[in-house]
Design an enzyme around this catalytic site. Structure first.
Site, short mmCIF file in Angstrom:
data_model
loop_
_atom_site.label_atom_id
_atom_site.label_comp_id
_atom_site.label_asym_id
_atom_site.label_seq_id
_atom_site.Cartn_x
_atom_site.Cartn_y
_atom_site.Cartn_z
N ARG A 222 0.85 -1.19 0.00
CA ARG A 222 0.00 0.00 0.00
C ARG A 222 0.88 1.23 0.00
O ARG A 222 1.67 1.43 0.94
CB ARG A 222 -0.88 0.02 1.25
CG ARG A 222 -1.68 -1.26 1.51
CD ARG A 222 -2.98 -1.21 0.75
NE ARG A 222 -3.71 -2.46 0.80
CZ ARG A 222 -4.90 -2.63 1.40
NH1 ARG A 222 -5.44 -1.61 2.04
NH2 ARG A 222 -5.53 -3.78 1.33
N GLU B 15 0.64 4.08 1.00
CA GLU B 15 0.08 5.08 1.91
C GLU B 15 1.09 6.20 2.07
O GLU B 15 2.24 5.93 2.41
CB GLU B 15 -0.16 4.48 3.31
CG GLU B 15 -0.79 3.13 3.35
CD GLU B 15 -2.27 3.20 3.63
OE1 GLU B 15 -2.79 4.33 3.68
OE2 GLU B 15 -2.89 2.13 3.76
N ARG C 95 0.23 2.80 12.91
CA ARG C 95 -0.52 1.60 12.56
C ARG C 95 -0.63 1.33 11.06
O ARG C 95 -1.44 0.53 10.62
CB ARG C 95 -1.90 1.63 13.19
CG ARG C 95 -2.70 2.84 12.82
CD ARG C 95 -3.91 2.85 13.71
NE ARG C 95 -4.78 3.95 13.34
CZ ARG C 95 -6.07 3.93 13.61
NH1 ARG C 95 -6.62 2.92 14.19
NH2 ARG C 95 -6.82 4.95 13.28
N HIS C 96 0.15 2.06 10.27
CA HIS C 96 0.18 1.79 8.83
C HIS C 96 1.56 1.36 8.39
O HIS C 96 2.57 1.92 8.83
CB HIS C 96 -0.20 3.05 8.04
CG HIS C 96 -1.65 3.35 8.08
ND1 HIS C 96 -2.20 4.20 9.00
CD2 HIS C 96 -2.69 2.89 7.33
CE1 HIS C 96 -3.52 4.27 8.81
NE2 HIS C 96 -3.84 3.48 7.81
N GLU D 28 -9.22 -0.78 13.52
CA GLU D 28 -9.79 -1.76 12.59
C GLU D 28 -8.78 -2.87 12.31
O GLU D 28 -7.61 -2.60 12.05
CB GLU D 28 -10.13 -1.04 11.29
CG GLU D 28 -10.66 -1.94 10.20
CD GLU D 28 -10.49 -1.32 8.82
OE1 GLU D 28 -10.89 -0.17 8.60
OE2 GLU D 28 -9.93 -2.03 7.95
N SER E 154 -11.49 -6.05 7.10
CA SER E 154 -12.63 -5.66 6.26
C SER E 154 -13.11 -6.90 5.55
O SER E 154 -12.30 -7.77 5.22
CB SER E 154 -12.21 -4.67 5.17
OG SER E 154 -11.83 -3.47 5.73
N ARG F 109 -1.51 -5.88 12.56
CA ARG F 109 -2.45 -5.22 13.50
C ARG F 109 -2.98 -6.22 14.52
O ARG F 109 -3.25 -5.86 15.66
CB ARG F 109 -3.60 -4.58 12.73
CG ARG F 109 -3.15 -3.33 12.01
CD ARG F 109 -4.35 -2.53 11.61
NE ARG F 109 -3.93 -1.37 10.84
CZ ARG F 109 -4.77 -0.50 10.32
NH1 ARG F 109 -6.06 -0.67 10.49
NH2 ARG F 109 -4.32 0.53 9.64
#
Ligand code: AMO
Length: 434
Positions: free
Chosen positions: A211, A213, A219-220, A357, A360, A408
């Site tokens: 990713r 990001e 947390r990423h 989270e 998903s 996570r």
């Protein structure tokens, strides 16, 4: 070295060869101790200077800390030794010397900052605390793998070099593939869906996702480990059942198999396996509950995504793991199916730890024409995804699944304050090497 004995297995009366690292040297004058550390623990080696060969004493007590050593001798009971036994050595060999200047102190007596630790992960993982995290991580991955297999799912491996992205919201990492543009895969989403239509029906994958990001947060990651599950002939409720089962299986395995590691991390007392069923709150209930906490400056309205603050306020209110279901269709990706009786509501769900989270998932749109229409609604070109949509013309069963973030999961399970603690060699905005 094949016949070496692990330090934890050395019993009084044994004649052993142990191999490991020179953890500490304590010279008390007439007597000196070398502490040897290996994967299983530590053992004391005693040098009685007047009674032993001078060269032997010299080698054993002048070795630099963290050198690799091999010690042969007899094991004796010694109540004053840290483990109740010690080795009286006959030979000591320095197998690989360490520079006297170490970039960090594996005994943990001197704290090092996270970047220094990550730059020197080899030395960092000689510390019990850092090592414990990765022993637990390995137990978590083994437990979810066993759990999925017990649920009749088949492990798959899908490509990480791909032609298209799947997860809107985060950017793709482009690469050059023989002169053609390609990307690092953001998620095995489309491939795992293609496999539920194959003879495998029910699949899982544990693998890297990429990713791009832009933001740097605790947390990423830019490369994370996704625990993906997908099954034919189940709906979103069935996917949530498997998701909850996998998470509980991970906690149970850690409680059963990692008592020493939990102790090392100071979690022996606090660690709790979630026993109760996870509440399944609809998105609408979730925003009402967040608003009722009064913790947010601005009230949420239907259609809003949950901010980090909102997630935290709700987490405090619920107090354990929970699901948020029935998200507005517009905030969920094209592959998520809407409810048949309400096209504005999706079957998409998230599974939450009180702090963030973790998952998903949802039921998928398995009807070809609706799927293609969904692409167009999200501004995506269905032609670019033809390899995927085409298979929906040849008998694609109803199906559902989820993606669980491996780091996570470990981070929240152990209360780590930075996700990088749960990755050997994290990839983030600053870090491409090691
Ligand atoms: P999503 O994008 O929500 O869903 O990702 C699923 C889970 O993966 C973890 N995760 C991350 N962890 C660390 N750093 C990141 N940058 C990162 N991005 C994601 C999170 C997240 O909840 N295809 C869907 C899943 C599905 O529907 O099956 C997907 O990828 O824990």
């Amino acid at each position: 070295m094949d016949d070496r004995t692990y330090t934890a297995d050395a019993e009084p009366g044994d004649h052993v060869t142990v191999a490991g690292w020179a953890h500490e040297i304590r010279d008390l004058g007439g007597i000196a101790f070398l502490i040897v550390r290996d994967k299983t623990g530590k053992i004391q080696v005693k040098f009685a200077k007047d009674e032993m060969d001078e060269d032997l004493v010299e080698t054993g007590t002048n070795v630099s800390r963290e050198s690799v050593v091999q010690v042969t001798g007899s094991v004796e009971e010694e109540p004053r030794a840290p483990t109740g036994v010690e080795i009286v050595p006959e030979s000591v060999e320095v197998v690989a010397p360490a520079d006297p200047e170490l970039p960090l102190d594996p005994s943990g007596k001197v704290d090092a900052e996270l970047p220094t630790r990550l730059d020197n992960r080899t030395l960092d993982l000689r510390r019990d605390e850092a090592k414990a995290i990765f022993e637990i991580r390995a137990t978590v991955l083994a437990a979810v793998r066993d759990y999925f297999r017990s649920q009749n799912a088949t492990e798959i491996n899908t490509p990480k070099i791909v032609a298209t992205g799947t997860e809107g919201g985060t950017e793709l990492f482009p690469i050059t593939y023989f002169g053609q543009e390609a990307f690092m895969n953001q998620s095995p989403q489309l491939f795992k869906q293609l496999m539920v239509g194959s003879g495998l029906e029910r699949v899982f994958e544990i693998g890297p996702i990429f990713r791009a990001e832009e933001h740097n947060t605790p947390r990423h990651l830019n490369e994370a480990t996704s625990i993906d599950f997908e099954s034919a002939f189940i709906d979103h409720q069935g996917a949530m059942d498997v998701c909850e089962g996998a998470l509980k299986a991970a906690y149970e395995a850690v409680a059963e198999e990692c008592a020493d590691e939990l102790e090392t991390l100071g979690l022996a007392e606090a660690f709790e396996v979630p026993e109760e069923a996870f509440p399944r709150l609809s998105y609408e209930e979730a925003i009402e509950r967040v608003n009722a906490t009064g913790d947010l400056d601005e009230q949420l309205v239907f259609g809003d995504d949950l901010s980090t603050e909102a997630e935290k306020a709700l987490g405090r209110d619920v107090g354990g793991h929970y699901f948020i279901t029935d998200w507005p269709s517009e905030v969920k990706p094209f592959y998520i199916k809407d409810h048949d009786d309400d096209p504005d509501l999706s079957t998409g769900f998230d599974m939450m730890h009180p702090n963030m989270e973790l998952v998903s998932g949802g039921q998928r749109e398995h009807r070809h024409d609706e799927l293609v229409a969904g692409f167009e609604q999200q501004g995506l070109d269905p032609d670019a995804f033809e390899y995927y949509t085409k298979m929906f013309r040849y008998g694609m069963p109803p199906h559902a699944g989820f993606g669980l973030g491996g780091e996570r999961l470990v981070m929240t399970m152990l209360g780590l304050d930075n996700i990088r603690e749960a990755v050997l060699f994290p990839r983030d905005r600053q870090r491409l090497s090691p």
